[in-house]
Motif scaffolding. Structure first.
Motif, PDB file in Angstrom:
ATOM      1  N   SER A  43       0.815  -1.206   0.000  1.00 44.32           N
ATOM      2  CA  SER A  43       0.000   0.000   0.000  1.00 44.32           C
ATOM      3  C   SER A  43       0.857   1.268   0.000  1.00 44.32           C
ATOM      4  O   SER A  43       0.447   2.287  -0.534  1.00 44.32           O
ATOM      5  N   TRP A  44       2.069   1.208   0.590  1.00 46.19           N
ATOM      6  CA  TRP A  44       2.962   2.373   0.500  1.00 46.19           C
ATOM      7  C   TRP A  44       3.411   2.549  -0.941  1.00 46.19           C
ATOM      8  O   TRP A  44       3.452   3.674  -1.460  1.00 46.19           O
ATOM      9  N   GLN A  45       3.739   1.445  -1.620  1.00 51.24           N
ATOM     10  CA  GLN A  45       4.097   1.531  -3.040  1.00 51.24           C
ATOM     11  C   GLN A  45       2.940   2.110  -3.843  1.00 51.24           C
ATOM     12  O   GLN A  45       3.140   2.963  -4.705  1.00 51.24           O
ATOM     13  N   GLU A  46       1.738   1.631  -3.547  1.00 54.33           N
ATOM     14  CA  GLU A  46       0.561   2.105  -4.284  1.00 54.33           C
ATOM     15  C   GLU A  46       0.321   3.586  -4.044  1.00 54.33           C
ATOM     16  O   GLU A  46      -0.014   4.324  -4.967  1.00 54.33           O
ATOM     17  N   SER A  47       0.493   4.038  -2.800  1.00 58.66           N
ATOM     18  CA  SER A  47       0.259   5.456  -2.527  1.00 58.66           C
ATOM     19  C   SER A  47       1.327   6.319  -3.198  1.00 58.66           C
ATOM     20  O   SER A  47       1.042   7.430  -3.642  1.00 58.66           O
ATOM     21  N   GLN A  90      21.057  -0.939   8.165  1.00 57.55           N
ATOM     22  CA  GLN A  90      21.038  -1.461   6.797  1.00 57.55           C
ATOM     23  C   GLN A  90      19.598  -1.571   6.289  1.00 57.55           C
ATOM     24  O   GLN A  90      18.731  -2.123   6.957  1.00 57.55           O
ATOM     25  N   LYS A  91      19.366  -1.006   5.112  1.00 58.30           N
ATOM     26  CA  LYS A  91      17.999  -1.032   4.571  1.00 58.30           C
ATOM     27  C   LYS A  91      17.596  -2.456   4.211  1.00 58.30           C
ATOM     28  O   LYS A  91      18.362  -3.163   3.553  1.00 58.30           O
ATOM     29  N   PRO A  92      16.373  -2.888   4.610  1.00 57.92           N
ATOM     30  CA  PRO A  92      15.912  -4.213   4.199  1.00 57.92           C
ATOM     31  C   PRO A  92      15.645  -4.250   2.691  1.00 57.92           C
ATOM     32  O   PRO A  92      15.455  -3.206   2.059  1.00 57.92           O
ATOM     33  N   THR A  93      15.634  -5.461   2.146  1.00 57.00           N
ATOM     34  CA  THR A  93      15.472  -5.616   0.681  1.00 57.00           C
ATOM     35  C   THR A  93      14.152  -5.016   0.210  1.00 57.00           C
ATOM     36  O   THR A  93      14.081  -4.478  -0.895  1.00 57.00           O
ATOM     37  N   GLU A  94      13.091  -5.077   1.038  1.00 55.36           N
ATOM     38  CA  GLU A  94      11.793  -4.518   0.632  1.00 55.36           C
ATOM     39  C   GLU A  94      11.899  -3.011   0.393  1.00 55.36           C
ATOM     40  O   GLU A  94      11.325  -2.478  -0.558  1.00 55.36           O
ATOM     41  N   VAL A  95      12.644  -2.323   1.262  1.00 59.55           N
ATOM     42  CA  VAL A  95      12.820  -0.872   1.103  1.00 59.55           C
ATOM     43  C   VAL A  95      13.639  -0.576  -0.152  1.00 59.55           C
ATOM     44  O   VAL A  95      13.296   0.313  -0.937  1.00 59.55           O
ATOM     45  N   LEU A  96      14.722  -1.341  -0.351  1.00 60.81           N
ATOM     46  CA  LEU A  96      15.562  -1.129  -1.529  1.00 60.81           C
ATOM     47  C   LEU A  96      14.763  -1.315  -2.821  1.00 60.81           C
ATOM     48  O   LEU A  96      14.927  -0.567  -3.786  1.00 60.81           O
ATOM     49  N   ALA A  97      13.854  -2.307  -2.821  1.00 62.72           N
ATOM     50  CA  ALA A  97      13.047  -2.576  -4.020  1.00 62.72           C
ATOM     51  C   ALA A  97      12.102  -1.408  -4.314  1.00 62.72           C
ATOM     52  O   ALA A  97      11.951  -0.985  -5.466  1.00 62.72           O
ATOM     53  N   VAL A  98      11.467  -0.873  -3.262  1.00 64.49           N
ATOM     54  CA  VAL A  98      10.554   0.263  -3.444  1.00 64.49           C
ATOM     55  C   VAL A  98      11.324   1.489  -3.942  1.00 64.49           C
ATOM     56  O   VAL A  98      10.890   2.203  -4.846  1.00 64.49           O
ATOM     57  N   GLU A  99      12.510   1.716  -3.361  1.00 67.13           N
ATOM     58  CA  GLU A  99      13.316   2.875  -3.760  1.00 67.13           C
ATOM     59  C   GLU A  99      13.787   2.746  -5.209  1.00 67.13           C
ATOM     60  O   GLU A  99      13.811   3.729  -5.954  1.00 67.13           O
ATOM     61  N   GLU A 100      14.143   1.526  -5.597  1.00 71.50           N
ATOM     62  CA  GLU A 100      14.607   1.302  -6.978  1.00 71.50           C
ATOM     63  C   GLU A 100      13.475   1.567  -7.970  1.00 71.50           C
ATOM     64  O   GLU A 100      13.668   2.223  -8.997  1.00 71.50           O
ATOM     65  N   GLU A 101      12.284   1.090  -7.629  1.00 75.46           N
ATOM     66  CA  GLU A 101      11.143   1.306  -8.523  1.00 75.46           C
ATOM     67  C   GLU A 101      10.819   2.793  -8.627  1.00 75.46           C
ATOM     68  O   GLU A 101      10.532   3.309  -9.712  1.00 75.46           O
ATOM     69  N   LEU A 102      10.902   3.501  -7.491  1.00 73.20           N
ATOM     70  CA  LEU A 102      10.616   4.929  -7.493  1.00 73.20           C
ATOM     71  C   LEU A 102      11.621   5.688  -8.358  1.00 73.20           C
ATOM     72  O   LEU A 102      11.247   6.579  -9.132  1.00 73.20           O
TER      73      LEU A 102
END
Length: 203
Positions: A5-9, A171-183
Motif C-alpha cells: 500500500s505504501w508503493q501504491e500510494s 542497513q535497509k531491508p530488501t523490501e525498502v531497496l526494491a521500493v526505492e529502486e522502482e521509485l
C-alpha cells in the motif's frame, strides 16, 4: 500501511519534478492531502532531503517537518536572535541516508566510542541511543519501516564515532531497496522542468 500500500500510494501521488543546482527536487501530493518533498543528488541518486507537511483542520498548510536532511533552523520569532539561540555545543541529531543504509548523525558528542550503546525496542518500534555517562539519550523511529510495517532488526544496526560525531547506521531491508529502486525508475521517466538534466548512474 503495508509494503504494497505504501508503493501504491507513491504511485498514486501526483508528482512534479524540478532539476536545479545538481538536484532532482520532487513534490508529491498524496490522495489524503499530505505533501512530501524530496531532493536527490542527480549524479548519485542519493536522497538528500525528505520533508512532510499536511493541512490543518481549517485547511491551512502546516509547517514542513524534516525527516531526512539538515534540521530546519528553529525560528526565534521577533526575539533578538543575537542573544537567544541554541548553544553551538549542544548535540545536533539529523538523518543523512546512503544508498544502502538509513543513517543518523549526532554532532557535538565528544565522548569515547565505548560510552555509547544503540539498541532496538521491538515493542515501541524505535531505536535508542544511550551513554553510560548519562550525558545523552535519544529515542527515534524509522518512518520508512513504519510506513511499510516492517519489523526492526537489531542485527541491521551499528554505530561508529569520529570527529565528535556519533554515526548510527541501519542497513535497509530488501523490501525498502526494491521500493526505492522502482521509485527511481519512475522519477527518471518523468518530465521535469530543468536547468540541465543529468541521468543517474545505474548501479
Amino acid at each position: 500501511m503495508a509494503v504494497q500500500s505504501w508503493q501504491e500510494s507513491l504511485r498514486a501521488a501526483k508528482k512534479t519534478s524540478l532539476l536545479q543546482e545538481g538536484r532532482r527536487k520532487v513534490h508529491y501530493l498524496f490522495t489524503d492531502g499530505k505533501e512530501m518533498a524530496e531532493e536527490y543528488d542527480m549524479k548519485t541518486c542519493e536522497l538528500l532531503v525528505r520533508k512532510w507537511r499536511q493541512k490543518s483542520t481549517l485547511g491551512a498548510s502546516g509547517l514542513w517537518q524534516v525527516e531526512v536532511g539538515e534540521p530546519a533552523p528553529s525560528a526565534a520569532g521577533s526575539l533578538d536572535t543575537e542573544h537567544i539561540k541554541e548553544s553551538n555545543s549542544n548535540p545536533i541529531f539529523m538523518r543523512k541516508d546512503t544508498k544502502a543504509s538509513f543513517q543518523w548523525r549526532v554532532r557535538n558528542l565528544p565522548y569515547p566510542k565505548d560510552v555509547y550503546s544503540v539498541t532496538v525496542d521491538q515493542n515501541e518500534r524505535c531505536c535508542t541511543i544511550r551513554t553510560s555517562n548519562k550525558k545523552y539519550y535519544k529515542k527515534f523511529n524509522i518512518p520508512d519501516l513504519d510506513r511499510m510495517k516492517l519489523p526492526l532488526d537489531s542485527s541491521a544496526l551499528k554505530c561508529s564515532h569520529s570527529n565528535n560525531t556519533l554515526i548510527v547506521t541501519y542497513q535497509k531491508p530488501t523490501e525498502v531497496l526494491a521500493v526505492e529502486e522502482e521509485l527511481q525508475k519512475e522519477l527518471k521517466k518523468m518530465k521535469a522542468s530543468s536547468d540541465g538534466d543529468v541521468d543517474c548512474k545505474t548501479q
